[in-house]
Design a protein around this motif. Structure first.
Motif, PDB file in Angstrom:
ATOM      1  N   ALA A  67      39.360  38.159  49.622  1.00 41.55           N
ATOM      2  CA  ALA A  67      39.922  37.708  48.354  1.00 41.55           C
ATOM      3  C   ALA A  67      41.052  36.727  48.664  1.00 41.55           C
ATOM      4  CB  ALA A  67      40.458  38.893  47.556  1.00 41.55           C
ATOM      5  N   SER A  77      40.851  37.580  34.981  1.00 42.58           N
ATOM      6  CA  SER A  77      42.128  38.299  35.041  1.00 42.58           C
ATOM      7  C   SER A  77      42.410  38.971  33.704  1.00 42.58           C
ATOM      8  CB  SER A  77      43.250  37.336  35.433  1.00 42.58           C
ATOM      9  OG  SER A  77      43.331  36.305  34.497  1.00 42.58           O
ATOM     10  N   PHE A  81      44.616  34.726  46.868  1.00 41.97           N
ATOM     11  CA  PHE A  81      45.552  34.534  45.753  1.00 41.97           C
ATOM     12  C   PHE A  81      46.082  33.116  45.820  1.00 41.97           C
ATOM     13  CE2 PHE A  81      45.389  39.043  46.578  1.00 41.97           C
ATOM     14  CZ  PHE A  81      45.321  39.599  45.306  1.00 41.97           C
ATOM     15  N   VAL A  97      43.096  36.085  40.770  1.00 43.90           N
ATOM     16  CA  VAL A  97      42.622  36.269  42.148  1.00 43.90           C
ATOM     17  C   VAL A  97      41.208  35.717  42.237  1.00 43.90           C
ATOM     18  CG1 VAL A  97      41.798  38.619  41.623  1.00 43.90           C
ATOM     19  CG2 VAL A  97      42.257  37.972  43.999  1.00 43.90           C
ATOM     20  N   GLU A 130      39.649  44.978  41.525  1.00 48.14           N
ATOM     21  CA  GLU A 130      39.188  43.575  41.547  1.00 48.14           C
ATOM     22  C   GLU A 130      37.711  43.516  41.921  1.00 48.14           C
ATOM     23  OE1 GLU A 130      43.670  42.351  42.994  1.00 48.14           O
ATOM     24  OE2 GLU A 130      41.997  42.082  44.398  1.00 48.14           O
TER      25      GLU A 130
END
Ligand SMILES: [Fe+2]
Length: 420
Positions: free
Chosen positions: A417, A205, A419, A233, A331
């Motif tokens: 992905a 990140s 979170f 993430v 990302e």
């Protein structure tokens, strides 16, 4: 990051023309011949009849791809840079211009399949004429003009490689409409997923630079390089598999409106989607045995292989079903640069949740070539990576592919992905 395999040697900066070594001319000649031959290799499996068919407005006939990629060199390389060049056929620019408004009027895209003449043989003659002229230009262009000429040559080669991939996706779509399930290449094998640990991995990140960096070719849409803030993430190491997609189908994924974007649900209903593109249950059997139309003809769906031919709408619905998300393109790029992704390249283009927008400060170039990417930056979504149909050396970590959300005739898949 991977460098373009087309670039044969470090190029002199366009702003500082320098004597061009014979070695550089030789390398460009080789690169040109290699790319042109690959198009013909891909077309060689197809009959003249195959090469005429246009199975939908989005797809183009093989013969058109072969001619259009050739027109690109004639229009943008030869006409402006070779005073002695003679247009092969004055009618061809109208037939084989795709969308370059500044390059003149053009034939309607949905009617490309009606162009039975020129014949495939005449298109081969067009290719040979342009090949000879481009090779002469590479050998004889004055050194002072060479950097600019080679820059356009390279765009033409990258452009032809894009059409090499479309040639395969478009003929697969055409063959999928044929009840005899034609085989493009009996030896073609579906890509297998990489082995190794599955699961999710942390994306570093913080603030990261995104976009093309360093030497080698890129399209204008990969610039300017700029900073993006990557939140905490995690990203899936692997692509979503057919086995996982079968679970989505079995759980009623295609019949559950709450999983879908409104436009996606409208499309599911209008198109009657019950599975990814080209999936069929043979003879109407509802025994759960799915087959899929591939370049090797109709084959049983391999549960361990990555899912292909899903639209953005389906990818987004699957992510919601799984309680996950699609990664953003930034990302994805940070994770790929960090070496975190299995099958980042060479299997399936991967849908991201990023809209296809200009990077901060992007401006399309002046003139017809400025129409290449910039004017499409609305209403489409970005896919990253590359697919099994992407020509060798065409992939890049900063490459931005883009399609409309319902499109699924490309080799498009996804990774997830999550979170916290
Ligand atoms: Fe094109």
């Amino acid at each position: 990051m991977p460098r373009s395999a087309i670039s044969p040697a470090p190029r002199p900066a366009a702003s500082a023309p320098a004597p061009v070594a014979d070695a550089a001319r030789g390398a460009w000649l080789q690169a040109f011949r290699r790319v042109r031959a690959e198009t013909e290799r891909r077309a060689a499996n197809l009959t003249a009849e195959d090469q005429i068919v246009q199975s939908m407005a989005d797809a183009s006939p093989t013969k058109w791809h072969r001619a259009h990629a050739t027109w690109f060199f004639e229009q943008f390389l030869l006409v402006p840079n070779d005073p002695a060049y003679k247009i092969f056929d004055e009618r061809f620019p109208f037939l084989f211009n795709s969308y370059y408004v500044a390059a003149g009027p053009r034939h309607a895209r949905p009617q490309r399949g009606l162009i039975t003449r020129p014949s495939a043989k005449e298109v081969a003659g067009f290719r040979a004429h342009v090949d000879a002229a481009v090779e002469r230009l590479i050998e004889q262009v004055p050194a002072a003009d060479a950097p600019r000429v080679f820059e356009i040559l390279e765009i033409g080669l990258q452009h032809e490689q894009q059409h090499q991939e479309l040639l395969l996706t478009d003929i697969l779509h055409a063959f999928a409409q044929n009840p005899t399930d034609p085989v493009y290449d009996a030896n073609w094998k579906a890509p297998r997923a990489s082995q190794g640990p599955r699961g999710f991995v942390d994306v570093p990140s913080g603030i990261h630079s995104i976009g093309h960096a360093g030497e080698g070719f890129c399209f204008d849409n990969e610039t300017p390089r700029h900073d993006e803030l990557i939140p905490p993430v995690r990203i899936a190491r692997h692509l979503v598999s057919n086995a996982e997609w079968l679970e989505f189908i079995a759980a009623g994924g295609y019949a559950t409106p709450s999983l879908w974007l409104s436009d996606g649900w409208t499309t599911v209903q209008a198109e009657g989607w019950q599975a990814p593109g080209y999936w069929r249950q043979r003879d109407g059997a509802k025994d759960g045995t799915w087959h899929v139309m591939t370049l090797a003809g109709l084959k049983p769906v391999d549960p361990s292989a990555p899912v292909l031919h899903v639209s953005y709408y389906e990818a987004e619905a699957f992510a919601r079903f799984a309680g996950k998300h699609l990664p953003s393109e930034a990302e994805w790029e940070v994770a790929a640069r960090a070496g975190l992704l299995a099958d980042a390249f060479g299997v399936a283009w991967q849908w991201t949740r990023s809209a296809y927008l200009p990077y901060p400060g992007y401006r399309a170039a002046e003139g017809a070539l400025g129409e290449y990417n910039g004017k499409f930056m609305v209403s489409q979504m970005v896919l990253r990576g590359s697919s099994l149909a992407t020509p060798e050396g065409h992939e890049r970590v900063s490459y931005r592919n883009f399609f409309y959300p319902p499109a699924r005739w490309q080799f498009s898949g996804l990774r997830l992905a999550e979170f916290e």
